[in-house]
Design an enzyme around this catalytic site. Structure first.
Site, PDB file in Angstrom:
ATOM      1  N   SER A  25       0.854  -1.188   0.000  1.00 26.51           N
ATOM      2  CA  SER A  25       0.000   0.000   0.000  1.00 26.51           C
ATOM      3  C   SER A  25       0.884   1.230   0.000  1.00 26.51           C
ATOM      4  CB  SER A  25      -0.883   0.000   1.255  1.00 26.51           C
ATOM      5  OG  SER A  25      -1.455   1.265   1.498  1.00 26.51           O
TER       6      SER A  25
ATOM      7  N   TYR B 203      -1.610  -1.542  10.216  1.00 26.61           N
ATOM      8  CA  TYR B 203      -1.734  -1.649   8.757  1.00 26.61           C
ATOM      9  C   TYR B 203      -0.483  -1.107   8.080  1.00 26.61           C
ATOM     10  CZ  TYR B 203      -3.759  -1.116   4.086  1.00 26.61           C
ATOM     11  OH  TYR B 203      -4.001  -1.193   2.736  1.00 26.61           O
TER      12      TYR B 203
END
Length: 261
Positions: free
Chosen positions: A153, A166
């Site tokens: 990401s 995350y």
């Protein structure tokens, strides 16, 4: 001119076997669609049987074998068993896309317990590791080489407040891939990371539905739109097949130019 090892069309995946975790929707389904369209047999792994069956029916319109497998990648034994099922069904594995992930709750770091942290890392980092480890084992045993891909990401490169687990997982995935790229190259296995930007998926639905978010973020995307599942399929085909046979240890940002603007 091409040599004997180069197919006439390096984007033709006929006879290719691929695995996509989190393949029942979103970016994972976009990858699986691209692979099946190019001729690959595809195994899609996910936690929800009904979603996998719907995705499998969608993919079968390309007239390629599709194997839906219910699997929580946070469970090492379940993941190992699912990957063994792929080998039992198809006999070998050419590419593996470790895409399954969770976002977790938006929680200030000082209020994030270790268990909350691990609820995310068990899927987003541990699950990626186990998935790719089992794929690499099969590839080495078969002696065919192969391609390992992890989905990271932009959060691996930008600060993500209230999402420490995350962000840490996605950064860890990129380093994991670098390690695998160096160690496994001798077996003809290449390893790369795909880092999507803002894609219109179930995980991002809440943010993209927020008008204030859209007004703040979309003008920073030079392409002036959110990413769609179709935008990731061609990348998967490239990384899976021989077109990328000398491409390893890299991060491919698929973000419409967001990180550069």
């Amino acid at each position: 001119m091409t040599d004997a090892a180069t197919p006439e069309n390096p984007f033709d995946l006929t006879g290719h076997v691929a695995v996509v975790t989190g393949g029942g929707s979103g970016i994972g389904l976009g990858m699986a669609e691209g692979l099946a369209r190019a001729g690959a047999a595809v195994a899609i792994l996910g936690r929800t049987a009904s979603r996998l069956e719907t995705a499998a029916e969608h993919l079968r319109r390309h007239a390629r074998p599709v194997l839906p497998l219910v699997c929580d990648v946070a469970d090492e034994q379940a993941t190992t068993a699912a990957m063994a099922r792929v080998r039992g069904e198809f006999g070998f594995l050419d590419s593996c896309f470790a895409n399954a992930g969770v976002r977790g709750e938006f929680t200030p770091v000082l209020e994030t317990s270790l268990e909350m942290f691990r609820e995310v890392t068990r899927v987003d980092l541990d699950g990626v590791f186990v998935t790719l480890r089992e794929a690499a084992r099969q590839m080495i045993e078969a002696g065919r080489g192969g391609s390992l891909v992890a989905v990271s990401s932009l959060g691996a490169f930008q600060g993500m407040p209230r999402q420490p687990a995350y962000a840490a997982s996605k950064a860890g995935v990129a380093s994991l891939i670098d390690s695998m790229a160096v160690e496994l190259a001798r077996h003809g296995i290449r390893a790369n990371t795909v880092a999507p930007g803002w894609f219109d998926t179930e995980m991002t639905a809440d943010g993209l539905a927020d008008e204030r978010f859209r007004e703040r973020v979309l003008p920073r995307v030079p392409a002036r739109r959110w990413g769609a599942a179709d935008d990731i399929g061609g990348v998967a085909v490239y990384l899976a097949g021989s077109a990328s046979r000398y491409h390893t240890g890299d991060v491919l940002r698929i973000d419409g130019g967001y990180l550069k603007f």
